[in-house]
Structure formats: structure tokens, C-alpha cells
Design a protein around this motif. Sequence first.
Motif, PDB file in Angstrom:
ATOM      1  N   UNK A  14       0.833  -1.207   0.000  1.00 20.29           N
ATOM      2  CA  UNK A  14       0.000   0.000   0.000  1.00 20.29           C
ATOM      3  C   UNK A  14       0.867   1.257   0.000  1.00 20.29           C
ATOM      4  N   UNK A  15       2.032   1.193   0.628  1.00 18.08           N
ATOM      5  CA  UNK A  15       2.966   2.320   0.576  1.00 18.08           C
ATOM      6  C   UNK A  15       3.449   2.573  -0.840  1.00 18.08           C
ATOM      7  N   UNK A  16       3.718   1.495  -1.586  1.00 20.85           N
ATOM      8  CA  UNK A  16       4.103   1.637  -2.993  1.00 20.85           C
ATOM      9  C   UNK A  16       2.948   2.256  -3.772  1.00 20.85           C
ATOM     10  N   UNK A  17       1.754   1.704  -3.593  1.00 21.78           N
ATOM     11  CA  UNK A  17       0.591   2.194  -4.337  1.00 21.78           C
ATOM     12  C   UNK A  17       0.289   3.653  -4.011  1.00 21.78           C
ATOM     13  N   UNK A  18       0.456   4.033  -2.746  1.00 17.35           N
ATOM     14  CA  UNK A  18       0.147   5.405  -2.317  1.00 17.35           C
ATOM     15  C   UNK A  18       1.318   6.363  -2.524  1.00 17.35           C
ATOM     16  N   UNK A  22       9.289   7.088   0.707  1.00 16.25           N
ATOM     17  CA  UNK A  22      10.320   7.416   1.696  1.00 16.25           C
ATOM     18  C   UNK A  22      10.140   6.631   2.995  1.00 16.25           C
ATOM     19  N   UNK A  23       8.935   6.146   3.262  1.00 19.91           N
ATOM     20  CA  UNK A  23       8.662   5.383   4.488  1.00 19.91           C
ATOM     21  C   UNK A  23       9.013   3.905   4.345  1.00 19.91           C
ATOM     22  N   UNK A  24       9.145   3.414   3.130  1.00 18.75           N
ATOM     23  CA  UNK A  24       9.274   1.977   2.900  1.00 18.75           C
ATOM     24  C   UNK A  24      10.577   1.355   3.396  1.00 18.75           C
ATOM     25  N   UNK A  25      11.725   2.013   3.274  1.00 17.07           N
ATOM     26  CA  UNK A  25      12.950   1.361   3.755  1.00 17.07           C
ATOM     27  C   UNK A  25      12.900   0.973   5.230  1.00 17.07           C
ATOM     28  N   UNK A  26      12.132   1.699   6.027  1.00 14.16           N
ATOM     29  CA  UNK A  26      12.039   1.383   7.454  1.00 14.16           C
ATOM     30  C   UNK A  26      11.313   0.065   7.718  1.00 14.16           C
ATOM     31  N   UNK A  27      10.672  -0.499   6.702  1.00 16.59           N
ATOM     32  CA  UNK A  27      10.026  -1.802   6.852  1.00 16.59           C
ATOM     33  C   UNK A  27      11.037  -2.947   6.754  1.00 16.59           C
ATOM     34  N   UNK A  28      12.266  -2.625   6.364  1.00 16.00           N
ATOM     35  CA  UNK A  28      13.303  -3.639   6.140  1.00 16.00           C
ATOM     36  C   UNK A  28      14.342  -3.613   7.246  1.00 16.00           C
ATOM     37  N   UNK A  29      14.981  -4.758   7.469  1.00 14.96           N
ATOM     38  CA  UNK A  29      16.086  -4.829   8.407  1.00 14.96           C
ATOM     39  C   UNK A  29      17.302  -4.102   7.871  1.00 14.96           C
ATOM     40  N   UNK A  30      18.236  -3.794   8.761  1.00 15.66           N
ATOM     41  CA  UNK A  30      19.494  -3.168   8.332  1.00 15.66           C
ATOM     42  C   UNK A  30      20.212  -4.062   7.326  1.00 15.66           C
ATOM     43  N   UNK A  48      20.775  -4.297   1.971  1.00 15.67           N
ATOM     44  CA  UNK A  48      20.810  -3.410   3.133  1.00 15.67           C
ATOM     45  C   UNK A  48      19.651  -2.414   3.050  1.00 15.67           C
ATOM     46  N   UNK A  49      19.335  -1.848   4.192  1.00 16.73           N
ATOM     47  CA  UNK A  49      18.301  -0.805   4.213  1.00 16.73           C
ATOM     48  C   UNK A  49      18.752   0.389   3.370  1.00 16.73           C
ATOM     49  N   UNK A  50      20.046   0.676   3.397  1.00 22.61           N
ATOM     50  CA  UNK A  50      20.578   1.775   2.580  1.00 22.61           C
ATOM     51  C   UNK A  50      20.316   1.520   1.090  1.00 22.61           C
ATOM     52  N   UNK A  51      20.557   0.300   0.632  1.00 23.97           N
ATOM     53  CA  UNK A  51      20.300  -0.037  -0.775  1.00 23.97           C
ATOM     54  C   UNK A  51      18.815   0.077  -1.099  1.00 23.97           C
ATOM     55  N   UNK A  52      17.978  -0.280  -0.160  1.00 25.40           N
ATOM     56  CA  UNK A  52      16.533  -0.154  -0.380  1.00 25.40           C
ATOM     57  C   UNK A  52      16.110   1.302  -0.398  1.00 25.40           C
ATOM     58  N   UNK A  55      16.825   2.324  -3.786  1.00 22.41           N
ATOM     59  CA  UNK A  55      15.857   1.672  -4.684  1.00 22.41           C
ATOM     60  C   UNK A  55      14.524   2.424  -4.706  1.00 22.41           C
ATOM     61  N   UNK A  56      14.095   2.894  -3.551  1.00 22.66           N
ATOM     62  CA  UNK A  56      12.801   3.556  -3.448  1.00 22.66           C
ATOM     63  C   UNK A  56      12.870   5.073  -3.667  1.00 22.66           C
ATOM     64  N   UNK A  57      14.046   5.611  -3.912  1.00 20.80           N
ATOM     65  CA  UNK A  57      14.170   7.050  -4.094  1.00 20.80           C
ATOM     66  C   UNK A  57      13.747   7.451  -5.503  1.00 20.80           C
ATOM     67  N   UNK A  58      12.771   8.318  -5.558  1.00 16.23           N
ATOM     68  CA  UNK A  58      12.299   8.880  -6.825  1.00 16.23           C
ATOM     69  C   UNK A  58      12.346  10.391  -6.660  1.00 16.23           C
ATOM     70  N   UNK A  59      13.023  11.090  -7.569  1.00 16.85           N
ATOM     71  CA  UNK A  59      13.072  12.554  -7.447  1.00 16.85           C
ATOM     72  C   UNK A  59      11.657  13.133  -7.432  1.00 16.85           C
ATOM     73  N   UNK A  60      11.453  14.238  -6.713  1.00 18.75           N
ATOM     74  CA  UNK A  60      10.109  14.825  -6.610  1.00 18.75           C
ATOM     75  C   UNK A  60       9.436  15.031  -7.963  1.00 18.75           C
ATOM     76  N   UNK A  61      10.210  15.466  -8.959  1.00 21.83           N
ATOM     77  CA  UNK A  61       9.594  15.702 -10.272  1.00 21.83           C
ATOM     78  C   UNK A  61       9.171  14.389 -10.934  1.00 21.83           C
ATOM     79  N   UNK A  62       9.774  13.290 -10.542  1.00 24.55           N
ATOM     80  CA  UNK A  62       9.419  11.994 -11.121  1.00 24.55           C
ATOM     81  C   UNK A  62       8.235  11.330 -10.431  1.00 24.55           C
ATOM     82  N   UNK A  63       7.957  11.742  -9.199  1.00 28.65           N
ATOM     83  CA  UNK A  63       6.872  11.116  -8.444  1.00 28.65           C
ATOM     84  C   UNK A  63       5.523  11.285  -9.116  1.00 28.65           C
TER      85      UNK A  63
END
Length: 128
Positions: A14-18, A22-30, A48-52, A55-63
Motif C-alpha cells: 500500500x505504501x508503494x501504491x500510495x 520514503x517510508x518503505x525502507x524502514x520496513x526492512x532490516x538493516x 541493506x536498508x541503505x540499498x533499499x 531503490x525507493x528514491x524517486x526525485x520529486x519531479x518523477x513522483x
Amino acid sequence: MSLSPREVFLRLVHGVADRNLSELPDLYGEVTDVRHPMATPESEPLTSRRALREHFTVPPEGRESLPKRSVVDVVVHETADPEVIVAEFAYEFTLPDDSRSKVPCVFVMRVRDGQIIESRDYIDPIRT
């Protein structure tokens, strides 16, 4: 009390769909092992959480250009291992002409202490 594997899965999709990416990496372990076996071209495991976070970073203009989607047809299968679930679902995309298209997905996830430590995310790369 930590979230159950089902609850973590639902927050993720649902985080992906919505577009709450930026909140999604916190769902993963370090330390984690996330793979996309059907990715085209092949992708490296996210370990790693850093890699995630990357992975989930989308520039504001791309969102805003991300297609609208919702999560449908959710079925979560519990397994003999309480940390592991198999989740079937589809992302339903709303296309520019307001028609809809479904992309079926299957995630096999291991969640420990409320965090994803392993996941195999099967998503059709062509239909996506």
C-alpha cells in the motif's frame, strides 16, 4: 509489539501504491536479502536498508509521473514458519485514458521482529 508478516506486507504494497516511498525502507532490516527474480534486465540483490532507500528514491519531479495504482486481489498464505508468508496480489494501474490494467505479483517474505529480512518479489516486468 512488532508488526506481523501480513501487516508488514500490507504496509509495503500500500505504501508503494500510495507513493509513500520514503517510508518503505524502514520496513526492512538493516541487513536484508531482497531479490526480483523476474527483473529485466537482471538486478542485483538489495542487501541493506541503505540499498533499499536508494531503490525507493524517486526525485520529486518523477513522483507525479508514476502511474496511479491500487492493490487488489490480496491473498496472504501463512506457512509452517511463522516468519514466512506467501502473498498473492495485483497492482491495478490506471492508465492515462482511465482504462485499467492488472499486474499479478507474488511475494515470498521473511519478516522478523516486524522487519523484512528476506523477500523474493515476483512481478511481471513486461506488464509492469
